[in-house]
Design a protein around this motif. Structure first.
Motif, PDB file in Angstrom:
ATOM      1  N   PHE A 359       0.586  -1.008   0.028  1.00  0.00           N
ATOM      2  CA  PHE A 359      -0.031  -0.004  -0.098  1.00  0.00           C
ATOM      3  C   PHE A 359       1.061   1.255  -0.160  1.00  0.00           C
ATOM      4  N   VAL A 385     -11.485   2.835  -0.199  1.00  0.00           N
ATOM      5  CA  VAL A 385     -10.442   3.670   0.737  1.00  0.00           C
ATOM      6  C   VAL A 385      -9.294   4.437   0.004  1.00  0.00           C
ATOM      7  N   VAL A 387      -5.584   5.568   0.593  1.00  0.00           N
ATOM      8  CA  VAL A 387      -4.332   5.258   1.503  1.00  0.00           C
ATOM      9  C   VAL A 387      -3.785   6.754   1.554  1.00  0.00           C
ATOM     10  N   CYS A 392      -5.437   4.866   6.118  1.00  0.00           N
ATOM     11  CA  CYS A 392      -6.562   5.083   5.079  1.00  0.00           C
ATOM     12  C   CYS A 392      -7.710   6.107   5.491  1.00  0.00           C
TER      13      CYS A 392
END
Length: 407
Positions: A359, A385, A387, A392
């Motif tokens: 992520f 979401v 990040v 997040c």
């Protein structure tokens, strides 16, 4: 230039693409799929997006920053390309349509025989000329070879035999995974519109409502309450039905049935992908148990996600939580995916056991924990979401509870 504008977005895309090209020693990236053509050029091809035509247009971005991105397109569709498209130039090839010039506005006319349909040889011949004009006679060029049909790949190789053609798919996936501020705004809006559609639709659901009725109400809700934003897809099920359907079922919903929305709305080519489940009246004990396990895994994902976390680790942890929360046999290939331009809603990278990606800030990810069961139907939670540097941000506002609708 306004921060977050489409012009700034295209500038950011070009800068990051050139960094990747420099790293990979690639002279140019050639996009041939509808999503990546739009991503590199900023102009959506109607032939590709709406008519689902293949190999009809190319967007060519160069490693050399002094070179503008070139759009290669048939002259009929090219008439719709804006003159002020940032950092782009247009090259056209003839197709079956003849466009007259009764007022003498252009002063040019194609006198050759019109082809019956699109000619990839013409298009790839023009690509050869464009590359040669930029001094690219040899070296490595990344092309979406996997997005082309076999005859088109052969025609391309014949047109540019001296070039080393490499697959562009992985480079474009990496490029598209992190969103620009303009892209994030489109996805925020598409998520909000999808939730408006769900919130308005559930007001009309009663005993006897079928999946077809609910899908029709969802489309009307978007037209009436979400600025007319079009549905990109709407997978809606009621009761024991769970298979994806193009023509929705007409079985009347009964008390205790679960009703699932898995929907996406299009905003400037960018699509949301969210899901919510409701119960008609009181849910069964089995539905409540299943939903509780899915919710536990989903909530764990929201707690975990942040910069630097491997997607495979998030997948493994969420699967463990779901299995020990009441679904010991739960089995999925992935628990989420990137959001963006893909017409199929799901695009790489995926939250899976095999995913090597981590992520990173700027990614917009759809987190999903779906369940499909014979006799039970479909139960699902899916959030979008963003990040961030610290974790997040959930773009959804609707409750994640299993809400009971009045009979």
């Amino acid at each position: 230039m306004v921060a977050g504008s489409k012009t700034e977005h295209l500038k950011d895309v070009a800068e990051r693409a050139r960094w990747i090209m420099e790293r990979e020693n690639v002279e140019a990236i050639v996009a041939s799929s509808c999503e990546n053509f739009y991503y590199l050029s900023g102009h959506p091809s109607t032939f590709m997006y709406t008519l689902r035509m293949n190999e009809v247009a190319l967007a060519v971005m160069f490693r050399d920053p002094s070179r503008r991105t070139v759009i290669i397109m048939n002259e009929f569709e090219a008439a719709g390309v804006p003159d002020d498209l940032p950092q782009c130039e247009l090259r056209t090839y003839p197709t079956w349509v003849d466009v007259d010039d009764p007022l003498g506005l252009r002063g040019d006319r194609y006198e050759g025989r019109r082809p019956v349909n699109h000619q990839v040889e013409e298009m790839f011949g023009l690509l050869r000329e464009v590359l040669a004009d930029c001094g690219i006679h040899s070296g490595k060029v990344a092309v979406e070879l996997s997005a082309m049909r076999y005859p088109a790949v052969n025609a391309l190789r014949q047109a540019v035999p001296a070039l080393e053609l490499t697959e562009a798919g992985a480079l474009l996936t990496e490029l598209r995974a992190r969103k620009t501020p303009w892209e994030i705004e489109q996805l925020r809006r598409s998520c909000a519109y999808a939730e408006i559609g769900i919130a308005e639709t559930i007001k009309e659901i009663r005993t006897g409502s079928s999946a077809a009725d609910i899908a029709h109400a969802f489309r009307l809700a978007l037209l009436s309450h979400a600025d007319g934003a079009p549905s990109r897809f709407h997978m809606i099920s009621a009761g024991p039905e769970f298979a994806p359907a193009h023509l929705f079922g007409t079985r009347p919903a009964e008390p205790g049935d679960v009703i699932k929305f898995d929907v996406g709305v299009d905003v400037n080519g960018y699509g949301s992908d969210i899901a919510r489940t409701f119960a008609l009246g009181s849910p069964s004990d089995t539905a409540t148990r299943i939903y509780g396990a899915l919710r536990a895994g989903h909530d764990r994902l929201l707690e975990l996600i942040g910069p630097g976390l491997p997607m495979s680790r998030a997948f493994d942890e969420a699967m463990r939580v779901i299995r020990r929360s009441g679904l010991p046999n739960y089995n999925r290939g992935h628990l989420g995916h990137s959001a963006g331009l893909s017409l199929a809603a799901e695009e790489a990278p995926f939250l899976s056991a095999a995913e090597e990606a981590v992520f990173a800030p700027g990614m917009v990810i759809c987190l999903e924990t779906p369940y499909y069961g014979y006799g039970m139907g479909s139960i699902m939670i899916e959030d979008m979401v963003l990040v961030t540097e610290k974790g997040c941000e959930r773009l959804n506002k609707l409750s994640r509870d299993l809400i009971s609708l009045q009979l």
